[in-house]
Design a protein around this motif. Structure first.
Motif, PDB file in Angstrom:
ATOM      1  N   GLU A  40       0.088  -3.537   4.069  1.00 42.40           N
ATOM      2  CA  GLU A  40       0.337  -4.877   3.545  1.00 42.40           C
ATOM      3  C   GLU A  40       1.807  -5.055   3.181  1.00 42.40           C
ATOM      4  O   GLU A  40       2.453  -4.127   2.684  1.00 42.40           O
ATOM      5  CB  GLU A  40      -0.511  -5.144   2.293  1.00 42.40           C
ATOM      6  CG  GLU A  40      -1.999  -5.222   2.544  1.00 42.40           C
ATOM      7  CD  GLU A  40      -2.787  -5.461   1.290  1.00 42.40           C
ATOM      8  OE1 GLU A  40      -3.988  -5.769   1.401  1.00 42.40           O
ATOM      9  OE2 GLU A  40      -2.215  -5.336   0.180  1.00 42.40           O
TER      10      GLU A  40
ATOM     11  N   LYS B 239      -5.317   0.060   4.928  1.00 41.30           N
ATOM     12  CA  LYS B 239      -4.620  -1.187   5.247  1.00 41.30           C
ATOM     13  C   LYS B 239      -3.132  -1.047   4.991  1.00 41.30           C
ATOM     14  O   LYS B 239      -2.693  -0.322   4.095  1.00 41.30           O
ATOM     15  CB  LYS B 239      -5.172  -2.345   4.404  1.00 41.30           C
ATOM     16  CG  LYS B 239      -6.651  -2.627   4.616  1.00 41.30           C
ATOM     17  CD  LYS B 239      -7.118  -3.753   3.716  1.00 41.30           C
ATOM     18  CE  LYS B 239      -8.597  -4.058   3.919  1.00 41.30           C
ATOM     19  NZ  LYS B 239      -9.444  -2.947   3.419  1.00 41.30           N
TER      20      LYS B 239
ATOM     21  N   TYR C 279      -6.410  -8.230  11.326  1.00 41.87           N
ATOM     22  CA  TYR C 279      -5.223  -8.560  10.540  1.00 41.87           C
ATOM     23  C   TYR C 279      -5.396  -9.947   9.944  1.00 41.87           C
ATOM     24  O   TYR C 279      -6.114 -10.803  10.475  1.00 41.87           O
ATOM     25  CB  TYR C 279      -3.941  -8.477  11.368  1.00 41.87           C
ATOM     26  CG  TYR C 279      -3.907  -9.332  12.610  1.00 41.87           C
ATOM     27  CD1 TYR C 279      -3.488 -10.658  12.555  1.00 41.87           C
ATOM     28  CD2 TYR C 279      -4.275  -8.812  13.840  1.00 41.87           C
ATOM     29  CE1 TYR C 279      -3.445 -11.444  13.706  1.00 41.87           C
ATOM     30  CE2 TYR C 279      -4.247  -9.573  14.986  1.00 41.87           C
ATOM     31  CZ  TYR C 279      -3.825 -10.901  14.914  1.00 41.87           C
ATOM     32  OH  TYR C 279      -3.799 -11.668  16.054  1.00 41.87           O
TER      33      TYR C 279
ATOM     34  N   ILE D 124       1.184 -13.074   1.985  1.00 39.72           N
ATOM     35  CA  ILE D 124       0.699 -11.719   2.247  1.00 39.72           C
ATOM     36  C   ILE D 124       0.352 -11.565   3.720  1.00 39.72           C
ATOM     37  O   ILE D 124      -0.307 -12.435   4.300  1.00 39.72           O
ATOM     38  CB  ILE D 124      -0.559 -11.406   1.407  1.00 39.72           C
ATOM     39  CG1 ILE D 124      -0.301 -11.673  -0.075  1.00 39.72           C
ATOM     40  CG2 ILE D 124      -1.016  -9.961   1.629  1.00 39.72           C
ATOM     41  CD1 ILE D 124      -1.562 -11.800  -0.889  1.00 39.72           C
TER      42      ILE D 124
ATOM     43  N   SER E 212       4.152  -8.269   1.223  1.00 37.23           N
ATOM     44  CA  SER E 212       4.045  -9.560   0.548  1.00 37.23           C
ATOM     45  C   SER E 212       5.390  -9.964  -0.019  1.00 37.23           C
ATOM     46  O   SER E 212       6.253  -9.120  -0.290  1.00 37.23           O
ATOM     47  CB  SER E 212       2.989  -9.512  -0.568  1.00 37.23           C
ATOM     48  OG  SER E 212       3.442  -8.692  -1.636  1.00 37.23           O
TER      49      SER E 212
ATOM     50  N   GLN F 235      -1.526  -8.640   6.145  1.00 33.15           N
ATOM     51  CA  GLN F 235      -2.320  -7.422   6.051  1.00 33.15           C
ATOM     52  C   GLN F 235      -2.792  -6.993   7.432  1.00 33.15           C
ATOM     53  O   GLN F 235      -3.225  -7.810   8.236  1.00 33.15           O
ATOM     54  CB  GLN F 235      -3.532  -7.655   5.151  1.00 33.15           C
ATOM     55  CG  GLN F 235      -4.440  -6.446   4.991  1.00 33.15           C
ATOM     56  CD  GLN F 235      -5.739  -6.808   4.297  1.00 33.15           C
ATOM     57  OE1 GLN F 235      -6.708  -7.203   4.931  1.00 33.15           O
ATOM     58  NE2 GLN F 235      -5.754  -6.685   2.973  1.00 33.15           N
TER      59      GLN F 235
ATOM     60  N   TYR G 197      -3.111 -10.794  -6.393  1.00 31.74           N
ATOM     61  CA  TYR G 197      -1.738 -10.376  -6.123  1.00 31.74           C
ATOM     62  C   TYR G 197      -0.762 -10.961  -7.136  1.00 31.74           C
ATOM     63  O   TYR G 197      -0.771 -12.154  -7.420  1.00 31.74           O
ATOM     64  CB  TYR G 197      -1.327 -10.829  -4.721  1.00 31.74           C
ATOM     65  CG  TYR G 197      -1.311  -9.707  -3.714  1.00 31.74           C
ATOM     66  CD1 TYR G 197      -0.129  -9.063  -3.375  1.00 31.74           C
ATOM     67  CD2 TYR G 197      -2.486  -9.272  -3.114  1.00 31.74           C
ATOM     68  CE1 TYR G 197      -0.110  -8.023  -2.456  1.00 31.74           C
ATOM     69  CE2 TYR G 197      -2.487  -8.240  -2.193  1.00 31.74           C
ATOM     70  CZ  TYR G 197      -1.289  -7.624  -1.870  1.00 31.74           C
ATOM     71  OH  TYR G 197      -1.277  -6.599  -0.972  1.00 31.74           O
TER      72      TYR G 197
END
Length: 481
Positions: free
Chosen positions: A326, A324, A358, A348, A328, A350, A25
């Motif tokens: 997400e 998913k 999760y 993050i 962040s 998710q 990420y």
């Protein structure tokens, strides 16, 4: 049932195949830009216009196993026998297995417009997704009937698992719409390779100790898209037999106090498995012979297989991918005036779209010049805490990274694979492994703003999304980059 248990044993031997990770990420790698579509792979006045992995696979790989089944499965996979340490009867205990794979064979991206700050990419990848639940009693049965004190049990063999693999061919587009906002999308064609799903909703077993046998009744559904025992390497070649589609959408927003907020919808899609697939709704009783001899595993497998295939009917069906959601947040901190030493943490959250999983993760990269070391930590709703390390060389036009998001578990599993008794017999909160590796280069013409250009610019138009944005919100005014 046993087919799944033996598959889990195989997964422990082949840990390099499966996974999921967070350490990429906000790294700005080519891999990061394909997985998080709003992330840029290029930096104007710094990088070249074309990025490519030169057919060198970039992948991540992960699996984990929780519950009392850890020691029996490790001992069976690596030492050839079952150690029934901690297994229980009629206490409702089960083990959970989870695995994911993502292997990019081609990643190619081009910076197409300076004024629009837009990027276009193409990629091919192969994915594997799997998860399952199996009871303590299922493992205990593989070691014979001696541990079962009663002759009659109900619903102790209610197991389930899902596993699918598929190719993914994608086109991506990313554009910086305004100074603080970027949007990206990745559209994918999916080509299914393999699918299996077993759900046992009711079960019953009655032991016939005098004849060293057991009557097993199972009720549920089994789905498979190929003929067991006939799957070979040719079936891995991409074809349109099992088509599907998926989409990933990402947005990136930079706040006034320099927080970078990302929101992603990842790999939301489906696969249509062909009419040659099999759906079996079963409710059948069969007898397992010689349940305490050396042939018990083969006999249990053969009997279970005849039960779950007793209702076979050729039928197509549709399955979802493991999509998913997400979100962040990231912010960078420079620790020196020359901007050589940077800390850039990312938080993050998710959530799996079609399942109950999760995860929360914290990624802590520390960069000095072109070298990056990352400490990551994550925790999910199954009570699994993971910690990992990543090493990266990140130059403007070259990148290489290697690491694991479950470092200690990976080391422990490697020890078990090396037949270390202490690692085989270790029953922790979970057994797992994780490994990822990547490489890419940039080449071509340097991306230059007109004031810094070493050649005469031909003129760029803003990207489509930016023109649309300006026409709606800022008529007559160009926001600039």
């Amino acid at each position: 049932m046993k087919n799944f248990l033996l598959a889990i044993c195989f997964l422990f031997i082949s840990v390099e195949t499966f996974g999921q990770q967070f350490s990429q990420y906000n790294t700005g790698t080519l891999y990061d830009s394909f997985e998080n579509p709003a992330r840029a792979a290029f930096i104007p006045d710094t990088t070249y216009k074309i990025a490519f992995n030169f057919f060198i696979p970039n992948f991540n790989s992960n699996l984990y196993l929780t519950g009392n089944g850890q020691v029996p499965l490790k001992s069976r996979a690596f030492d050839g026998k079952y150690l029934n340490t901690g297994l229980t009867i009629e206490q409702g205990r089960f083990s959970r297995a989870n695995l994911n794979a993502n292997v990019y064979t081609i990643m190619f991206k081009v910076f197409t417009s300076l004024d629009g700050n837009s990027e276009v990419g193409f990629s091919t990848q192969t994915r594997a997704e799997g998860r399952g639940l199996f009871t303590d009693e299922s493992l205990l049965l593989l070691n014979g009937s001696d541990d079962f004190k009663k002759d009659d049990y109900s619903n102790i063999l209610n197991n389930s698992y899902t596993f699918q693999t598929y190719h993914q061919i994608s086109a991506s587009y990313r554009e910086k719409i305004s100074k603080n906002f970027a949007f990206g999308v990745k559209l994918s064609a999916l080509l299914g390779i393999q699918y299996q799903k077993l759900d046992i909703t009711q079960s019953h077993i009655q032991f016939d100790r005098a004849n060293d046998a057991a009557d097993i009744t199972l009720q549920g559904q089994y789905r498979i898209n190929y003929t067991s025992g006939e799957f070979n390497k040719r079936d891995i070649i991409p074809s349109l037999r099992n088509p599907g589609a998926a989409i990933s959408i990402g947005t990136a927003f930079k706040t006034r106090d320099n927080f970078n907020i990302q929101f992603n919808v990842k790999d939301l899609g489906f696969i249509h498995w062909s009419k040659r697939s099999i759906v079996s709704d079963f409710n059948t009783t069969r007898t397992v012979p010689d349940i305490n001899t050396y042939r018990r595993e083969d006999n249990l497998y053969a009997t279970t297989y005849t039960i779950i295939r007793s209702g076979d009917a050729a039928k197509s069906f549709i399955t979802p991918t493991n999509g998913k959601l997400e979100i962040s947040a990231n912010k960078s901190y420079w620790f020196d005036y020359d901007k050589r030493f940077k800390y850039s943490p990312t938080v993050i959250l998710q959530k799996e779209v079609f399942y109950d999983g999760y995860t929360a993760a914290l990624v802590n990269p520390v960069q000095y010049n072109n070298f990056v070391g990352t400490l990551s930590a994550s925790y999910n709703n199954y009570g699994i805490f993971s910690a990992g390390l990543q090493f990266m060389v990140k130059a403007p036009n070259a990148e290489f990274y290697i690491g694991s998001d479950r470092l200690m578990q990976s080391v422990s599993l490697a020890g078990a694979a090396g037949r270390s008794d202490s690692q085989i017999n270790k029953n922790t909160s979970f057994t797992g492994a994780d490994f990822f590796l990547g490489f890419s280069l940039k080449f071509g013409q340097l991306i230059e703003h007109p004031m810094n250009s070493s050649h005469i610019p031909l003129g760029d138009r803003p990207g489509f999304l930016k023109r649309l944005w300006n026409s709606i919100f800022h008529p007559g005014r160009d926001l600039g980059d």
